[in-house]
Design a protein around this motif. Structure first.
Motif, PDB file in Angstrom:
ATOM      1  N   VAL A 146       0.839  -1.204   0.000  1.00  0.00           N
ATOM      2  CA  VAL A 146       0.000   0.000   0.000  1.00  0.00           C
ATOM      3  C   VAL A 146       0.871   1.251   0.000  1.00  0.00           C
ATOM      4  O   VAL A 146       0.608   2.218  -0.735  1.00  0.00           O
ATOM      5  N   GLU A 147       1.907   1.242   0.836  1.00  0.00           N
ATOM      6  CA  GLU A 147       2.804   2.406   0.889  1.00  0.00           C
ATOM      7  C   GLU A 147       3.507   2.606  -0.442  1.00  0.00           C
ATOM      8  O   GLU A 147       3.651   3.737  -0.926  1.00  0.00           O
ATOM      9  N   ARG A 148       3.930   1.540  -1.052  1.00  0.00           N
ATOM     10  CA  ARG A 148       4.589   1.662  -2.351  1.00  0.00           C
ATOM     11  C   ARG A 148       3.615   2.133  -3.412  1.00  0.00           C
ATOM     12  O   ARG A 148       3.985   2.897  -4.320  1.00  0.00           O
ATOM     13  N   SER A 149       2.348   1.688  -3.326  1.00  0.00           N
ATOM     14  CA  SER A 149       1.343   2.151  -4.285  1.00  0.00           C
ATOM     15  C   SER A 149       1.124   3.650  -4.149  1.00  0.00           C
ATOM     16  O   SER A 149       0.972   4.356  -5.159  1.00  0.00           O
ATOM     17  N   ALA A 150       1.092   4.126  -2.898  1.00  0.00           N
ATOM     18  CA  ALA A 150       0.941   5.564  -2.686  1.00  0.00           C
ATOM     19  C   ALA A 150       2.134   6.327  -3.244  1.00  0.00           C
ATOM     20  O   ALA A 150       1.980   7.386  -3.869  1.00  0.00           O
ATOM     21  N   GLN A 151       3.341   5.792  -3.032  1.00  0.00           N
ATOM     22  CA  GLN A 151       4.529   6.438  -3.587  1.00  0.00           C
ATOM     23  C   GLN A 151       4.492   6.429  -5.116  1.00  0.00           C
ATOM     24  O   GLN A 151       4.828   7.439  -5.758  1.00  0.00           O
ATOM     25  N   ASN A 152       4.039   5.327  -5.682  1.00  0.00           N
ATOM     26  CA  ASN A 152       3.944   5.249  -7.143  1.00  0.00           C
ATOM     27  C   ASN A 152       2.910   6.232  -7.677  1.00  0.00           C
ATOM     28  O   ASN A 152       3.095   6.836  -8.745  1.00  0.00           O
ATOM     29  N   GLN A 153       1.797   6.398  -6.923  1.00  0.00           N
ATOM     30  CA  GLN A 153       0.771   7.354  -7.331  1.00  0.00           C
ATOM     31  C   GLN A 153       1.321   8.770  -7.327  1.00  0.00           C
ATOM     32  O   GLN A 153       1.079   9.556  -8.249  1.00  0.00           O
TER      33      GLN A 153
END
Length: 425
Positions: free
Chosen positions: A340-347
């Motif tokens: 989830v944290e990586r998805s937020a960073q990717n976003q």
């Protein structure tokens, strides 16, 4: 037409009859020793076990076993010897049709010479000294039991429809042997006596082997407690967003690896302990015990002294499996958090890239506007040079010709660039 047998049919059928019970007269003496390698007993060199047996047979000029044999029976001196190779250990049993004047005399074990035992490919894991004699009156039995055994741990019972009385305290005497006494009725058959003695030996060896699992559990107690404590701390940190998830995940993976290592190293021992325990209980069950003068039976002794150890092994095995499952679930939760944290960073990265692309588009349009001006400037200049002859004929000055050509040339350049952009997109 004759049918073809399975290549293992006879071998497997004969295996059921390969280890018959001994046939023993009353009185007699049986001495039994089990030898096991301290480590890697399952994968041991079984040829070394066979060579050790041959070394004993050669002392008495007895015939050798077949190559690759897993069992042997033969006579050495005044003893009948029986050898068996099991998954983790080998056993030697020697029978003689006499009784020593001194009950449980260590000299009975001299059939197995000390120097020969010292060269054994392993260590002694069990040893039994079994004295079989005719059944006296109950008062005489009481006297003998008081002389031979420790009353506090003594187990006594009438077995096989009162054909015999069994007694033993499961303690190791000063000579290193566990003592058992069998008081058989006069009419008890030789085969039945042999089954009783064989089952006593099996109870002792499988009890000893299953207790190895309890020893392993005691060794695991401290490291397992540390791993459980660490795992609990890591689980508590799952909801703390101030701690880096990657760091917590790394520690959790190390803990999971330690647990998996414990499971792998102890899986065989735990499985073997369960199998040995089942054999012990089954061997006691088939004796069909009946109480003798209010004393505890073998089953009651095991229930009080042996079963708690086996329950501890099962509890630890379950605890280890539960901790492994908890670590796996915690790892999945933590990996979800990391994803989830990586998805937020990717976003955020994608949004930043969108902004940069928009700025580049605007900059490109600005550059395109400037390029129209620059191209138009050079195009007007070229057109002016080409139109000078016409301008003189029409009576126009150079400035008037340039002014007349500027707007059409700019419009034409703009239209051509737009056409090129449309074709590219």
């Amino acid at each position: 037409m004759s049918i073809t047998d399975h290549p293992l049919r006879y071998e497997l059928a004969n295996e059921l009859h390969a280890r018959p019970f001994p046939t023993l007269d009353v009185p007699c003496t049986a001495v039994y020793v089990a030898i096991k390698r301290p480590e890697q007993a399952v994968g041991r060199d079984r040829q070394a076990d066979l060579q050790h047996l041959i070394a004993l047979l050669d002392r008495h000029g007895a015939p050798h076993p077949q190559p690759g044999a897993t069992h042997y029976s033969g006579r050495i001196g005044r003893h009948e010897v029986k050898w068996e190779s099991h998954t983790e250990f080998v056993t030697y049993t020697a029978f003689t049709s006499t009784l020593s004047d001194r009950a449980f005399d260590p000299a009975d074990f001299e059939v197995f010479p000390k120097d020969w035992l010292a060269e054994a490919p392993g260590v002694r894991v069990a040893a039994c000294h079994i004295r079989v004699q005719k059944r006296p009156e109950s008062e005489a039995v009481d006297t003998l039991l008081s002389d031979w055994f420790v009353p506090e741990s003594l187990a006594v019972s009438r077995v096989l429809d009162d054909d015999a009385i069994l007694a033993g305290d499961f303690r190791i005497d000063p000579a290193g042997h566990t003592r058992f006494a069998v008081f058989a009725n006069t009419e008890t058959g030789t085969r039945r006596v042999g089954r009783i003695v064989q089952r006593l030996c099996e109870i002792e060896i499988y009890k000893s082997m299953s207790m190895l699992g309890f020893a392993r559990v005691k060794q695991l107690s401290a490291p397992l407690g540390e791993v459980e404590k660490t795992l609990s701390q890591l689980v508590d940190q799952l909801g703390d967003e101030t701690l880096p998830a990657e760091e917590t995940l790394g520690r959790l993976l190390s803990t999971s690896a330690a647990l998996e290592q414990m499971v792998t190293r102890n899986a065989f021992r735990f499985g073997a302990t369960g199998a040995y325990e089942a054999i012990v209980n089954q061997r006691i069950s088939v004796l069909r015990e009946e109480r003798f003068q209010g004393r505890q039976t073998f089953a009651e002794f095991m229930m009080r002294r042996y079963d708690p150890a086996m329950r501890t092994v099962k509890s630890t095995e379950g605890r280890l499996a539960d901790l492994s499952d908890r670590a796996m679930r915690a790892g999945e939760l933590l990996r979800t958090r990391v994803d989830v944290e990586r998805s937020a960073q990717n976003q955020m990265l994608l949004e930043s890239m969108d902004r940069r692309a928009d700025m580049q588009l605007k900059l490109q349009k600005t550059v395109e506007g400037l390029s129209v001006v620059a191209i138009s400037y050079y195009a007007v200049s070229l057109a002016s040079y080409g139109g000078y002859p016409v301008a003189k004929w029409l009576g126009l000055s150079k400035a008037e010709l340039t002014a007349a050509l500027t707007l059409p040339v700019v419009a034409l350049v703009w239209w051509i660039i737009r056409r090129i952009q449309k074709k590219m997109h």
